[in-house]
Design a protein around this motif. Structure first.
Motif, short mmCIF file in Angstrom:
data_model
loop_
_atom_site.label_atom_id
_atom_site.label_comp_id
_atom_site.label_asym_id
_atom_site.label_seq_id
_atom_site.Cartn_x
_atom_site.Cartn_y
_atom_site.Cartn_z
N ARG A 1 -21.81 1.05 14.19
CA ARG A 1 -22.76 -0.07 14.14
C ARG A 1 -22.45 -1.07 13.04
NH1 ARG A 1 -27.80 3.62 13.11
NH2 ARG A 1 -26.21 4.37 11.66
N ALA A 2 -21.57 -0.70 12.14
CA ALA A 2 -21.33 -1.53 10.95
C ALA A 2 -20.54 -2.79 11.29
CB ALA A 2 -20.59 -0.73 9.88
N ALA A 3 -20.99 -3.90 10.73
CA ALA A 3 -20.27 -5.17 10.81
C ALA A 3 -20.39 -5.82 9.44
CB ALA A 3 -20.83 -6.06 11.89
N ARG A 4 -19.30 -5.92 8.73
CA ARG A 4 -19.36 -6.46 7.37
C ARG A 4 -18.04 -7.15 7.04
NH1 ARG A 4 -21.38 -2.77 4.00
NH2 ARG A 4 -21.97 -1.33 5.63
N THR A 5 -18.08 -7.98 6.02
CA THR A 5 -16.88 -8.66 5.55
C THR A 5 -16.33 -7.91 4.34
OG1 THR A 5 -17.60 -10.82 6.35
CG2 THR A 5 -15.93 -10.79 4.62
N LEU A 6 -15.06 -7.50 4.44
CA LEU A 6 -14.37 -6.82 3.36
C LEU A 6 -13.14 -7.64 2.97
CD1 LEU A 6 -14.61 -3.18 4.78
CD2 LEU A 6 -16.05 -4.19 2.99
N VAL A 7 -12.57 -7.34 1.82
CA VAL A 7 -11.47 -8.15 1.30
C VAL A 7 -10.14 -7.44 1.52
CG1 VAL A 7 -10.44 -9.15 -0.78
CG2 VAL A 7 -12.91 -9.32 -0.40
N VAL A 8 -9.16 -8.18 2.06
CA VAL A 8 -7.79 -7.70 2.21
C VAL A 8 -6.93 -8.29 1.10
CG1 VAL A 8 -5.76 -7.56 3.70
CG2 VAL A 8 -8.05 -7.62 4.71
N SER A 9 -6.15 -7.43 0.44
CA SER A 9 -5.15 -7.88 -0.53
C SER A 9 -3.77 -7.50 -0.01
CB SER A 9 -5.37 -7.22 -1.89
OG SER A 9 -6.59 -7.63 -2.47
N MET B 1 -6.24 1.28 4.10
CA MET B 1 -7.38 1.35 3.19
C MET B 1 -7.36 2.70 2.49
SD MET B 1 -10.57 1.89 5.85
CE MET B 1 -11.69 1.23 4.63
N TYR B 2 -8.12 2.79 1.40
CA TYR B 2 -8.21 4.02 0.65
C TYR B 2 -9.40 4.84 1.14
CZ TYR B 2 -4.66 2.16 -2.43
OH TYR B 2 -3.48 1.65 -2.92
N ARG C 1 4.94 -7.46 2.29
CA ARG C 1 3.81 -6.88 1.58
C ARG C 1 2.94 -6.03 2.51
NH1 ARG C 1 1.65 -9.86 -3.42
NH2 ARG C 1 3.51 -10.84 -4.29
N THR C 2 2.17 -5.14 1.92
CA THR C 2 1.27 -4.27 2.68
C THR C 2 -0.16 -4.76 2.52
OG1 THR C 2 2.70 -2.34 2.33
CG2 THR C 2 0.41 -1.91 2.95
N PRO C 3 -0.88 -5.03 3.63
CA PRO C 3 -2.27 -5.43 3.53
C PRO C 3 -3.17 -4.21 3.31
CG PRO C 3 -1.59 -5.41 5.83
CD PRO C 3 -0.38 -5.04 5.02
N VAL C 4 -4.02 -4.29 2.30
CA VAL C 4 -4.90 -3.18 1.95
C VAL C 4 -6.33 -3.68 1.91
CG1 VAL C 4 -5.43 -1.38 0.27
CG2 VAL C 4 -3.06 -2.11 0.59
N LEU C 5 -7.19 -3.00 2.67
CA LEU C 5 -8.60 -3.37 2.77
C LEU C 5 -9.40 -2.66 1.70
CD1 LEU C 5 -10.51 -4.97 4.77
CD2 LEU C 5 -10.93 -2.76 5.87
N ALA C 6 -10.25 -3.38 0.98
CA ALA C 6 -11.03 -2.80 -0.11
C ALA C 6 -12.49 -2.63 0.29
CB ALA C 6 -10.95 -3.70 -1.34
N ARG D 1 -4.30 6.70 0.83
CA ARG D 1 -4.17 5.51 1.65
C ARG D 1 -3.94 5.90 3.11
NH1 ARG D 1 0.44 2.57 1.81
NH2 ARG D 1 1.15 3.50 -0.15
N ALA D 2 -4.65 5.25 4.03
CA ALA D 2 -4.56 5.57 5.45
C ALA D 2 -4.59 4.29 6.27
CB ALA D 2 -5.72 6.48 5.87
N ALA D 3 -4.01 4.33 7.46
CA ALA D 3 -4.02 3.19 8.35
C ALA D 3 -5.41 2.96 8.91
CB ALA D 3 -3.03 3.41 9.50
N VAL D 4 -5.74 1.70 9.14
CA VAL D 4 -7.01 1.33 9.76
C VAL D 4 -6.73 1.09 11.25
CG1 VAL D 4 -8.91 -0.32 9.81
CG2 VAL D 4 -7.82 0.27 7.62
N PRO D 5 -7.19 1.98 12.12
CA PRO D 5 -6.88 1.82 13.54
C PRO D 5 -7.58 0.61 14.15
CG PRO D 5 -8.43 3.63 13.21
CD PRO D 5 -7.99 3.19 11.85
N GLY D 6 -6.85 -0.07 15.03
CA GLY D 6 -7.44 -1.21 15.73
C GLY D 6 -7.72 -2.41 14.86
N ALA D 7 -7.07 -2.49 13.70
CA ALA D 7 -7.35 -3.58 12.76
C ALA D 7 -6.76 -4.90 13.27
CB ALA D 7 -6.78 -3.26 11.40
#
Length: 237
Positions: free
Chosen positions: A119-127, A160-161, A58-63, A147-153
């Motif tokens: 500066r952003a630090a937040r909790t997002l959901v991965v599906s 993520m979109y 499966r592909t992990p996608v951050l929302a 859809r694009a890759a999230v570098p350094g994830a």
């Protein structure tokens, strides 16, 4: 599919509002703990022991918007007759700001879009989506997102979109306008800042979403007026 526990249905847990059907509820209620969305149920998910069996193919996608809401994900998959079985896990992230996409969507709301913010630090959901589910969700995002890759994830292969229209800037501060929060409050603020938008879509948020959802021409003109306040590129950090 028989229910395991009626207390775990989306309705009983308060997760059943679909932003696509109730635009002022956007972005919907996101999951706050690791969960398996299965049909109309939201089940607890053991990340250490149960999640690995879901991740191999499966592909992990951050929302950053409504794809963090199980009701919205279930709605998108059910429309195409696809199985609703999706692990959804909150993930602490850094460097990803959540702004407003510089367009009005087909359902009438102004959706969220990511932008780089060191500066952003937040909790997002991965599906984690299988190939058919990923294709279906991609189709709901095009042509306004890619859809694009999230570098350094911290999650291998995380994507993520990214908004194709850019992210709205608050003309008063020059900073990105915050997205992903109270939709009615956002629409009210946008109309207060633009008499042209208020005349086209107002006077109230419920009028905005009704008029925008009913007319592509109104959405196009509203989008033009939104962009007049300025934008910055959307994208991951």
């Amino acid at each position: 599919m028989a229910l395991i526990d009626p207390s775990r249905t989306l309705a009983s847990l308060g997760y059943d509002t679909v932003p696509a059907l109730t635009p002022l509820s956007y972005p919907g209620r996101p999951v706050t703990a690791p969960a398996l969305l299965r049909g109309d149920e939201l089940l607890d998910l053991d990340v250490e022991h149960e999640l690995p069996r879901w991740t191999a193919d499966r592909t992990p996608v951050l929302a950053v918007g409504s794809n963090a809401a199980p009701a919205q994900v279930a709605y998108k998959l059910k429309k195409l007759g696809l199985p609703v079985a999706v692990p959804m896990v909150p993930l602490p992230t850094r460097g990803i700001g959540v702004g407003c996409s510089a367009h009005i969507g087909r359902n009438g709301y102004v959706a969220a879009a990511p932008y780089p913010d060191p500066r952003a630090a937040r909790t997002l959901v991965v599906s984690w989506l299988d190939a058919a589910q990923l294709k279906a969700v991609d189709a709901t995002e095009l042509p306004n997102y890619r859809r694009a890759a999230v570098p350094g994830a911290p999650v291998p292969g995380l994507q993520m979109y990214v908004g194709e229209h850019g992210v709205l800037v608050d003309p008063g501060t020059g900073a990105p306008r915050a997205g992903g929060g109270d939709q009615a409050g956002l629409l009210s603020a946008l109309m207060a800042a633009s008499p042209e938008l208020a005349a086209l879509l107002g006077p109230a948020p419920r009028d905005w979403v009704r008029r925008a959802a009913a007319s592509p021409a109104v959405r196009e003109e509203g989008t033009r007026l939104l962009r007049a306040g300025g934008t910055i590129p959307s994208g991951p950090a």
